[in-house]
Design a protein around this motif. Structure first.
Motif, short mmCIF file in Angstrom:
data_model
loop_
_atom_site.label_atom_id
_atom_site.label_comp_id
_atom_site.label_asym_id
_atom_site.label_seq_id
_atom_site.Cartn_x
_atom_site.Cartn_y
_atom_site.Cartn_z
N SER A 1 -13.88 5.36 6.49
CA SER A 1 -13.52 6.27 5.40
C SER A 1 -14.43 7.49 5.39
O SER A 1 -15.46 7.53 6.07
CB SER A 1 -13.61 5.55 4.06
N THR B 1 -5.48 6.09 0.59
CA THR B 1 -5.14 5.54 1.91
C THR B 1 -4.29 6.56 2.66
O THR B 1 -3.26 7.00 2.15
CB THR B 1 -4.39 4.21 1.78
N SER C 1 0.84 -1.20 0.00
CA SER C 1 0.00 0.00 0.00
C SER C 1 0.87 1.24 0.00
O SER C 1 1.91 1.28 0.67
CB SER C 1 -0.91 0.02 1.24
#
Length: 247
Positions: free
Chosen positions: A112, A35, A23
């Motif tokens: 989120s 992210t 990531s």
């Protein structure tokens, strides 16, 4: 939900150890997600799934590891179960595929919020529980890069670095054309990275020129210097700066 990225290092072939970048932070991926740093817990344990996330469907895991995060990315320090057939075979495939292979990870308990970057609607991922990572063949991840496997012959590592630099230059040319058509130029951050890359290559040329003049053999210190330059070339995601500026 899975996200995929390429980038790994074989730390020890004898022990089945691999370091995989799974990531990168503050980058818009192809799902429209960003992210955030801190979203993935540093030091958390993670399972290595059978190829293509098959452990979700009953296949035995092939390894385990620990997540390590920086301000820009998350890596997993992994150890394959070489005492099992599946673990040994999966490790060999990962090692032999090298930069052709990719890594994917599963997202659970996601927190989120919606937002916007440069007029583009995105979804900021603030917290993610990463249960497992998995080697895969093809994925939709951005920020693709190649980490050269440790233990390669010097000439083999050089080939990989040259290929990575050529790929980066090609990408840079594409982005510059697209930006030019929009009447825009590269960001200051991207220009600084290009200058840094050019400086590293200049140091490499100077090293060879010096040795040619002295007609001396390459010393262990020279090898370390070359390895440092190679690491500098590949230490960042070759595309991370450019994917944020409008390709």
């Amino acid at each position: 939900m899975h996200k995929t990225i390429t980038g790994f290092t074989v730390k020890s072939a004898d022990k089945g150890e691999v370091e995989a970048v799974f990531s990168t932070f503050n980058v818009i991926d192809k799902d429209g997600d960003v992210t955030l740093p801190g979203a993935i817990k540093d030091g958390a344990e993670v399972v290595v799934s059978a190829y293509g996330h098959q452990s979700h469907y009953g296949a035995l895991p092939v390894g385990k590891g620990v997540i390590r995060t920086t301000e820009t990315e998350a890596k997993a320090e992994l150890k394959f179960f070489l005492n099992t057939t599946a673990g040994r075979e999966t490790f060999e495939v990962v090692k032999e595929l090298g930069p052709l292979g990719e890594w994917s990870y599963s997202l659970h308990d996601v927190i989120s919020k919606a937002g916007e970057i440069n007029g583009q609607r995105v979804n900021f991922l603030e917290s993610i529980f990463v249960k497992e990572v998995s080697p895969v063949l093809i994925g939709a991840g951005v920020n693709t890069r190649t980490l050269v496997a440790k233990g390669l012959k010097f000439s083999e590592e050089g080939d990989a670095v040259v290929a990575a630099v050529k790929a980066y230059l090609g990408r840079a040319q594409e982005v510059m054309v697209l930006r030019s058509e929009k009447g825009r130029s590269l960001s200051d951050e991207s220009i600084e990275f290009l200058k840094e890359l050019d400086q590293s290559l200049t140091q490499l040329r100077a090293l060879f020129d010096t040795k040619a003049d002295e007609a001396a053999e390459v010393t262990p210190e020279d090898i370390k210097a070359l390895e440092a330059i190679a690491a500098d070339v590949r230490r960042r995601d070759l595309f991370s700066n450019l994917t944020q500026i409008g390709a």
